[in-house]
Design an enzyme around this catalytic site. Structure first.
Site, PDB file in Angstrom:
ATOM      1  N   SER A  61       0.828  -1.211   0.000  1.00 36.44           N
ATOM      2  CA  SER A  61       0.000   0.000   0.000  1.00 36.44           C
ATOM      3  C   SER A  61       0.860   1.259   0.000  1.00 36.44           C
ATOM      4  CB  SER A  61      -0.909   0.043   1.223  1.00 36.44           C
ATOM      5  OG  SER A  61      -1.794  -1.032   1.221  1.00 36.44           O
TER       6      SER A  61
HETATM    7  N1  SAH Z   1       0.181  -4.712   3.622  1.00 33.53           N
HETATM    8  C1  SAH Z   1       0.954  -5.595   2.762  1.00 33.53           C
HETATM    9  C2  SAH Z   1       0.417  -5.691   1.360  1.00 33.53           C
HETATM   10  C3  SAH Z   1      -0.868  -6.321   1.315  1.00 33.53           C
HETATM   11  S1  SAH Z   1      -1.361  -6.738  -0.321  1.00 33.53           S
HETATM   12  C4  SAH Z   1       2.390  -5.142   2.710  1.00 33.53           C
HETATM   13  O1  SAH Z   1       2.781  -4.271   3.467  1.00 33.53           O
HETATM   14  O2  SAH Z   1       3.147  -5.674   1.885  1.00 33.53           O
HETATM   15  C5  SAH Z   1      -2.602  -7.873   0.145  1.00 33.53           C
HETATM   16  C6  SAH Z   1      -2.050  -9.218   0.486  1.00 33.53           C
HETATM   17  O3  SAH Z   1      -3.167 -10.013   0.900  1.00 33.53           O
HETATM   18  C7  SAH Z   1      -1.428  -9.942  -0.702  1.00 33.53           C
HETATM   19  O4  SAH Z   1      -0.138 -10.367  -0.362  1.00 33.53           O
HETATM   20  C8  SAH Z   1      -2.366 -11.124  -0.936  1.00 33.53           C
HETATM   21  O5  SAH Z   1      -1.703 -12.291  -1.399  1.00 33.53           O
HETATM   22  C9  SAH Z   1      -2.955 -11.321   0.463  1.00 33.53           C
HETATM   23  N2  SAH Z   1      -4.218 -12.044   0.491  1.00 33.53           N
HETATM   24  C10 SAH Z   1      -5.242 -11.986  -0.397  1.00 33.53           C
HETATM   25  N3  SAH Z   1      -6.234 -12.812  -0.017  1.00 33.53           N
HETATM   26  C11 SAH Z   1      -5.839 -13.403   1.138  1.00 33.53           C
HETATM   27  C12 SAH Z   1      -6.419 -14.350   2.025  1.00 33.53           C
HETATM   28  N4  SAH Z   1      -7.623 -14.902   1.794  1.00 33.53           N
HETATM   29  N5  SAH Z   1      -5.737 -14.716   3.112  1.00 33.53           N
HETATM   30  C13 SAH Z   1      -4.500 -14.204   3.376  1.00 33.53           C
HETATM   31  N6  SAH Z   1      -3.892 -13.308   2.580  1.00 33.53           N
HETATM   32  C14 SAH Z   1      -4.551 -12.899   1.470  1.00 33.53           C
END
Ligand code: SAH
Length: 215
Positions: A61
């Site tokens: 983000s």
């Molecule tokens: N805040 C994080 C970025 C988040 S991006 C950072 O600092 O890097 C959102 C993340 O959620 C992605 O890595 C994606 O793979 C994960 N995600 C999506 N669906 C998910 C689920 N059902 N359970 C766990 N993680 C999930």
């Protein structure tokens, strides 16, 4: 790296400058070095005012959004936090500075592995990571006084609301693509829920299930 990331400037212009006031959040945002959480070719952009790709179609983000969500959680230093969507571990690291322990779930095994490396390199030890489906939460460590989701479900998963402690706060982007709102849910001591919508946001979707292997 072609450009030295300037965290002081990033915090002043993008974060404090947009109304984030919590001094603990501001100092965590100065301290955690975003460039250490992204691939070499992204490092010059670490302090840019936007999201960055982290592979597997996912993004880290915008710094402001990480700070805003951290402030909305109203963390106290003795709390444990459940995070859904570890990604590269950057938000995890910021949370880890603000609370006692972060339990973070990521569905893509390769991202979780990279996050573990990034967090260890940053000297952050008060985190426990697992590969799994965040829709299920983490019942073994529930209830959680704070829960944060870094990806957007269409509706807040019932398991997460169930694992939120009385008096707790959950912060998540909620809604289908292009119609997401930042939502804060408070669970009152009697267990009833109060929802607030705090503005339009754009996150990757929360995808059910997990993805093992190198992707
Ligand atoms: N805040 C994080 C970025 C988040 S991006 C950072 O600092 O890097 C959102 C993340 O959620 C992605 O890595 C994606 O793979 C994960 N995600 C999506 N669906 C998910 C689920 N059902 N359970 C766990 N993680 C999930």
């Amino acid at each position: 790296m072609t450009k030295h990331p300037d965290y002081e400037h990033m915090v002043r212009s993008q974060i404090a400058g947009r109304g984030i006031r919590d001094p603990r959040v501001l100092s965590a945002m100065r301290e955690i070095r975003r460039h250490e959480f992204v691939a070499a070719e992204q490092q010059a952009h670490a302090c840019d005012d936007g999201p960055l790709p982290i592979g597997y179609g996912q993004t880290i983000s915008q710094p402001y959004v990480v700070a805003w969500m951290s402030e909305l959680l109203d963390l106290e230093s003795d709390m444990k936090v459940l995070e859904i969507g570890t990604g590269c571990g950057y938000q995890t690291a910021v949370l880890a500075k603000l609370c006692a322990h972060v339990y973070s779930i990521e569905r893509v095994e390769a991202l979780s592995r990279q996050a573990a490396i990034n967090l260890r390199r940053a000297g952050i030890r008060n985190v426990t990571l697992k590969v799994g489906d965040g829709y299920d939460g983490w019942p073994e460590y529930a209830p959680f006084p704070r829960i944060l989701a870094g990806a957007a479900p269409d509706e807040i998963p019932p398991a997460l609301l169930g694992q939120l402690a009385p008096g707790g706060i959950l912060v998540a982007p909620v809604g289908p693509p292009r119609m997401q709102q930042m939502v804060r849910v408070r669970k009152r001591d009697d267990g009833t829920l109060q929802h607030e919508s705090l503005g339009a946001v754009a996150f990757v979707p929360l995808v059910p299930g997990e993805q093992r292997g190198s992707g």
